[in-house]
Design a protein around this motif. Structure first.
Motif, mmCIF file in Angstrom:
data_model
loop_
_atom_site.group_PDB
_atom_site.id
_atom_site.type_symbol
_atom_site.label_atom_id
_atom_site.label_comp_id
_atom_site.label_asym_id
_atom_site.label_seq_id
_atom_site.Cartn_x
_atom_site.Cartn_y
_atom_site.Cartn_z
ATOM 1 N N PHE A 156 66.261 51.465 28.038
ATOM 2 C CA PHE A 156 65.759 50.094 27.961
ATOM 3 C C PHE A 156 66.854 49.091 27.614
ATOM 4 O O PHE A 156 67.037 48.099 28.314
ATOM 5 N N ILE A 157 67.576 49.330 26.491
ATOM 6 C CA ILE A 157 68.478 48.267 26.021
ATOM 7 C C ILE A 157 69.929 48.466 26.445
ATOM 8 O O ILE A 157 70.605 47.504 26.804
ATOM 9 N N THR A 158 70.430 49.715 26.410
ATOM 10 C CA THR A 158 71.822 49.927 26.798
ATOM 11 C C THR A 158 72.014 49.698 28.289
ATOM 12 O O THR A 158 73.053 49.173 28.716
ATOM 13 N N LEU A 171 61.603 44.601 28.219
ATOM 14 C CA LEU A 171 60.683 45.464 28.958
ATOM 15 C C LEU A 171 61.162 45.714 30.386
ATOM 16 O O LEU A 171 61.687 44.798 31.031
ATOM 17 N N PRO A 172 60.976 46.920 30.895
ATOM 18 C CA PRO A 172 61.369 47.232 32.274
ATOM 19 C C PRO A 172 60.301 46.766 33.262
ATOM 20 O O PRO A 172 59.561 47.562 33.848
ATOM 21 N N ILE A 173 60.207 45.454 33.439
ATOM 22 C CA ILE A 173 59.155 44.878 34.281
ATOM 23 C C ILE A 173 59.750 43.859 35.237
ATOM 24 O O ILE A 173 60.805 43.295 34.998
ATOM 25 N N LYS A 174 59.058 43.655 36.346
ATOM 26 C CA LYS A 174 59.379 42.596 37.299
ATOM 27 C C LYS A 174 58.101 41.799 37.523
ATOM 28 O O LYS A 174 57.109 42.321 38.023
ATOM 29 N N ILE A 175 58.123 40.527 37.098
ATOM 30 C CA ILE A 175 56.935 39.686 37.180
ATOM 31 C C ILE A 175 56.727 39.204 38.610
ATOM 32 O O ILE A 175 57.678 38.807 39.294
ATOM 33 N N PHE A 199 61.269 35.167 27.083
ATOM 34 C CA PHE A 199 62.653 35.603 27.261
ATOM 35 C C PHE A 199 62.866 36.984 26.645
ATOM 36 O O PHE A 199 63.459 37.866 27.274
ATOM 37 N N VAL A 200 62.387 37.166 25.427
ATOM 38 C CA VAL A 200 62.545 38.450 24.741
ATOM 39 C C VAL A 200 61.802 39.550 25.485
ATOM 40 O O VAL A 200 62.325 40.664 25.668
ATOM 41 N N ALA A 201 60.584 39.257 25.940
ATOM 42 C CA ALA A 201 59.787 40.269 26.645
ATOM 43 C C ALA A 201 60.452 40.694 27.948
ATOM 44 O O ALA A 201 60.550 41.893 28.256
#
Length: 363
Positions: A77-79, A113-117, A107-109
């Motif tokens: 997720f973060i690295t 998160l591994p998402i594509k809106i 922005f934080v979400a």
């Protein structure tokens, strides 16, 4: 009653869970800094320099965790994803540069998160619409996961190749379930619709179809603007469009290999033996050959539907059995993961015991 439950919760929160919470609190705080820094620091080298300490921190943070699920997922997720989003954002491109992101919360979400809106003003294309699954669909996959966990009790009675096949299905189901949970969380928190991350990869008709349209699409959507397009544009003037595209494909798989090696190192703390790298480089070369052949022979040249699916799935799983899944065994991912499932089960059993004991004492 409350004292007993608090003791159970206190026990559970010790160690790994406590570190996990700290890691994500630091992550949220760091991304908040990036959000406000971007308001006053212009895009380009200045913003990159301001973000570099955070990017370095996000490489280090997952190494404070030791569990397979929490550590491996946090690294992914973060690295990988968050860092790549931040790197693109330093030049005001990528998902964090979307003008629809107007609040810190959004922005934080999007960063975490591994998402594509899916944008509300854009119609959902057929591939996305077909990729949307019902709650029953995912409930069935969760049931299959539970069945596999039970099968692991009898691994000494099952042929190793069958166990490896089960590992492959387990990995797919676990990834999809984790990403679906993240998508559901995003829908609830942000009130948005997100694109599915998997499009039934076992129906892939080619490697291009598998890696580009069906498997873990969040990674594809991150690597395309951060690696594929920059390599394509920078090499196009020297190699021409066709050869630049092939180079960009291979470079994308090389970066993916490096990030997977980092994830596996985080999970096992073992010196890499480069099996993961070989797996992704091999697929990169094969995809380059596939795309190159289509350019030479014609885009419409491909295996018939069922034959293409059989060949693609057989190739992906065959190379996975040879190079990818042995690395999961090497870092004891499944063995440690099963221990973590057992710990979760013990946690809930302790809560149940505490509740029953408290109820008995009050009576």
């Amino acid at each position: 009653m409350e004292g007993d439950i608090l003791e159970v919760i206190k026990y559970w929160l010790e160690g790994e869970i406590t570190n996990f919470i700290k890691v994500w609190l630091i992550t949220y705080t760091s991304i908040t800094y990036c959000y406000f820094a971007s308001k006053i620091i212009p895009k380009g080298k200045s913003r990159l320099l301001a973000f570099l300490p955070i990017i370095s921190l996000f490489i280090y943070l997952p190494f404070t965790l030791h569990s397979t699920h929490l550590g491996g997922t946090t690294t992914f997720f973060i690295t990988w994803l968050t860092n790549f989003k931040l790197l693109m954002f330093t030049y005001n491109v990528g998902p964090l540069a979307d003008p629809s992101i107007t609040t810190l919360f959004h922005f934080v979400a999007i960063a975490c998160l591994p998402i594509k809106i899916i944008e509300k003003n854009n119609p959902i294309d057929d591939s996305i619409q077909k990729g949307k699954k019902s709650t029953l669909h995912y409930a069935i996959k969760v049931l299959f996961m539970a069945m596999f966990l039970k099968v692991y009790d009898y691994t000494n009675l099952i042929h190793p190749r069958i166990i490896m096949f089960i590992y492959s299905i387990h990995t797919y189901l676990l990834l999809e379930i984790i990403l679906v949970i993240c998508a559901s969380l995003a829908r609830g928190l942000l009130n948005v619709e997100v694109e599915p991350q998997f499009q039934e990869p076992f129906l892939s008709t080619s490697l291009q179809d598998f890696w580009g349209r069906r498997w873990n699409l969040m990674v594809t959507r991150i690597l395309k603007p951060s690696v594929y397009i920059p390599v394509l544009k920078s090499s196009e003037r020297f190699l021409g469009r066709s050869y630049s595209q092939l180079l960009a494909i291979f470079a994308t798989f090389a970066v993916s290999a490096a990030m997977h090696e980092l994830i596996f190192y985080q999970m096992g703390r073992l010196k890499p033996n480069w099996g993961i790298t070989l797996f992704f480089l091999m697929h990169g070369v094969c995809l380059v050959l596939e795309v190159g052949a289509k350019k030479v022979l014609g885009v419409k040249i491909q295996f018939p539907g069922i034959l293409g699916r059989v060949f693609t799935v057989a190739f992906v799983m065959g190379t996975g059995f040879w190079l990818f899944f042995p690395q999961l065994v090497r870092v004891k991912a499944f063995e440690r993961g099963l221990g973590e499932y057992a710990a979760i089960g013990a946690f809930f059993k302790d809560i149940a015991k505490a509740l029953n004991l408290s109820t008995f004492q009050t009576q």
